[in-house]
Design a protein around this motif. Structure first.
Motif, PDB file in Angstrom:
ATOM      1  N   TRP A  76       0.483  -0.927   0.108  1.00 48.64           N
ATOM      2  CA  TRP A  76      -0.168   0.101   0.291  1.00 48.64           C
ATOM      3  C   TRP A  76       0.732   0.707  -0.095  1.00 48.64           C
ATOM      4  CZ3 TRP A  76      -4.733  -0.249  -1.500  1.00 48.64           C
ATOM      5  CH2 TRP A  76      -5.370  -1.835  -1.438  1.00 48.64           C
ATOM      6  N   GLN A  77       2.016   1.231   0.681  1.00 45.90           N
ATOM      7  CA  GLN A  77       2.775   2.042   0.795  1.00 45.90           C
ATOM      8  C   GLN A  77       3.989   3.030  -0.152  1.00 45.90           C
ATOM      9  OE1 GLN A  77       2.905   0.079   2.979  1.00 45.90           O
ATOM     10  NE2 GLN A  77       5.178  -0.488   3.039  1.00 45.90           N
ATOM     11  N   HIS A  78       3.354   2.175  -1.143  1.00 43.97           N
ATOM     12  CA  HIS A  78       4.065   2.306  -2.181  1.00 43.97           C
ATOM     13  C   HIS A  78       3.663   1.940  -3.181  1.00 43.97           C
ATOM     14  CE1 HIS A  78       8.223   2.188  -0.537  1.00 43.97           C
ATOM     15  NE2 HIS A  78       7.442   1.395   0.675  1.00 43.97           N
ATOM     16  N   ALA A  79       1.947   2.037  -4.042  1.00 40.89           N
ATOM     17  CA  ALA A  79       0.926   1.337  -4.605  1.00 40.89           C
ATOM     18  C   ALA A  79       0.948   3.023  -4.845  1.00 40.89           C
ATOM     19  CB  ALA A  79      -0.097   0.994  -3.987  1.00 40.89           C
ATOM     20  N   MET A  80       1.561   4.004  -5.213  1.00 42.89           N
ATOM     21  CA  MET A  80       1.259   5.374  -5.390  1.00 42.89           C
ATOM     22  C   MET A  80       2.117   5.546  -6.140  1.00 42.89           C
ATOM     23  SD  MET A  80      -2.247   5.594  -6.296  1.00 42.89           S
ATOM     24  CE  MET A  80      -2.256   7.684  -6.686  1.00 42.89           C
ATOM     25  N   PRO A  81       2.279   6.630  -7.617  1.00 45.14           N
ATOM     26  CA  PRO A  81       3.608   6.750  -8.239  1.00 45.14           C
ATOM     27  C   PRO A  81       4.428   8.146  -7.049  1.00 45.14           C
ATOM     28  CG  PRO A  81       2.683   6.487  -9.749  1.00 45.14           C
ATOM     29  CD  PRO A  81       1.286   6.453  -8.689  1.00 45.14           C
ATOM     30  N   PRO A  82       6.036   8.337  -6.970  1.00 47.99           N
ATOM     31  CA  PRO A  82       5.938   9.329  -6.548  1.00 47.99           C
ATOM     32  C   PRO A  82       5.412  10.609  -6.897  1.00 47.99           C
ATOM     33  CG  PRO A  82       7.307   7.789  -7.248  1.00 47.99           C
ATOM     34  CD  PRO A  82       6.311   7.630  -8.152  1.00 47.99           C
ATOM     35  N   GLY A  83       4.814  11.111  -5.308  1.00 46.17           N
ATOM     36  CA  GLY A  83       4.613  12.759  -5.615  1.00 46.17           C
ATOM     37  C   GLY A  83       2.391  12.361  -5.210  1.00 46.17           C
ATOM     38  N   TYR A  84       2.223  11.097  -5.138  1.00 43.53           N
ATOM     39  CA  TYR A  84       0.856  11.002  -5.299  1.00 43.53           C
ATOM     40  C   TYR A  84       0.490  10.401  -4.083  1.00 43.53           C
ATOM     41  CZ  TYR A  84       0.487  12.478 -10.436  1.00 43.53           C
ATOM     42  OH  TYR A  84       0.545  12.903 -11.691  1.00 43.53           O
ATOM     43  N   GLU A  85       0.671  10.917  -2.926  1.00 46.23           N
ATOM     44  CA  GLU A  85       0.659   9.790  -2.061  1.00 46.23           C
ATOM     45  C   GLU A  85       0.467  10.831  -1.364  1.00 46.23           C
ATOM     46  OE1 GLU A  85       4.838   8.893  -2.995  1.00 46.23           O
ATOM     47  OE2 GLU A  85       3.964  10.603  -2.896  1.00 46.23           O
ATOM     48  N   LEU A  86      -0.042  11.761  -1.053  1.00 48.35           N
ATOM     49  CA  LEU A  86      -0.789  12.921  -0.542  1.00 48.35           C
ATOM     50  C   LEU A  86      -2.269  13.407  -1.735  1.00 48.35           C
ATOM     51  CD1 LEU A  86       1.459  15.796   0.369  1.00 48.35           C
ATOM     52  CD2 LEU A  86       0.296  14.283   1.553  1.00 48.35           C
ATOM     53  N   ALA A  87      -1.947  12.716  -2.340  1.00 50.52           N
ATOM     54  CA  ALA A  87      -3.001  12.695  -3.372  1.00 50.52           C
ATOM     55  C   ALA A  87      -4.228  12.239  -2.464  1.00 50.52           C
ATOM     56  CB  ALA A  87      -3.025  12.623  -4.695  1.00 50.52           C
ATOM     57  N   VAL A  88      -3.880  10.710  -2.589  1.00 51.87           N
ATOM     58  CA  VAL A  88      -4.865   9.828  -2.079  1.00 51.87           C
ATOM     59  C   VAL A  88      -5.385  10.325  -0.294  1.00 51.87           C
ATOM     60  CG1 VAL A  88      -4.985   7.692  -0.755  1.00 51.87           C
ATOM     61  CG2 VAL A  88      -3.506   7.943  -2.410  1.00 51.87           C
ATOM     62  N   LEU A  89      -4.952  11.138   0.320  1.00 53.86           N
ATOM     63  CA  LEU A  89      -5.074  11.484   1.380  1.00 53.86           C
ATOM     64  C   LEU A  89      -6.070  12.493   1.418  1.00 53.86           C
ATOM     65  CD1 LEU A  89      -4.960  12.029   4.799  1.00 53.86           C
ATOM     66  CD2 LEU A  89      -2.954  13.874   4.174  1.00 53.86           C
TER      67      LEU A  89
END
Length: 143
Positions: A76-89
Motif C-alpha cells: 500500500w505505501q508504494h502503490a502510488m507513483p511518487p508525488g501522489y501519496e498526498l493526493a490519496v490523503l
C-alpha cells in the motif's frame, strides 16, 4: 511482493491534470452560481453536480490506480507513483469535507461572501482539493 514504488509518468500526470481541470472548473462554476443566483439555498444544485462529479472522476482514477498497483503486488505505501501519496490523503479529506458540507448546508443554509470561504467544511474541501490537484506538480518535482 514488489518493493519499489509504482511508476506514473507524463500520461498519468496529464490524466490527473485534465480530470483536475473538470474538478476546478466545477468549483468556479459553483462559485459563480453562489454569486449570481441569490435564491440558491440547497446543497443539491446542478453546479454542485459538476463540482462533485469532477471530484469523483479524479478520485476514481487515483483510487483505481492505487487498487490496480496493489493488486500487482505493490505494498500500500508504494502503490502510488511518487508525488501522489498526498493526493490519496486529499481524497479522504475531501470526502469527509463533502459529507460535512452537505450536512452543514442542510442544517445552516448556504453561506455567502467571506462566510463561504471560512466555513469549516469549505476549509476541509479546499485542503483536500489542494492535495489532489497538486499531485502532478509534486510528481514532476520528484522526478
Amino acid at each position: 511482493m514488489l518493493e519499489h514504488q509504482a511508476s506514473g509518468g507524463s500520461g498519468y500526470d496529464w490524466t490527473v491534470a485534465l480530470l483536475s481541470g473538470w474538478f476546478v472548473g466545477g468549483l468556479f462554476l459553483d462559485g459563480w452560481a453562489h454569486r449570481h443566483v441569490p435564491e440558491l439555498e440547497s446543497f443539491f444544485t446542478p453546479w454542485h453536480v459538476v463540482f462533485y462529479t469532477g471530484f469523483l472522476a479524479v478520485a476514481g482514477f487515483l483510487m483505481a490506480m492505487l487498487m490496480r498497483n496493489h493488486a500487482k503486488g505493490y505494498p500500500w505505501q508504494h502503490a502510488m507513483p511518487p508525488g501522489y501519496e498526498l493526493a490519496v490523503l486529499g481524497v479522504l479529506i475531501f470526502m469527509v469535507g463533502g459529507v460535512g458540507d452537505m450536512i452543514w448546508h442542510e442544517l445552516f443554509g448556504v453561506e455567502s461572501n467571506v462566510e463561504a470561504l471560512l466555513s469549516p467544511t469549505h476549509l476541509l474541501l479546499a485542503a483536500g482539493m489542494t492535495l489532489i490537484i497538486s499531485g502532478p506538480s509534486r510528481a514532476g518535482w520528484r522526478r
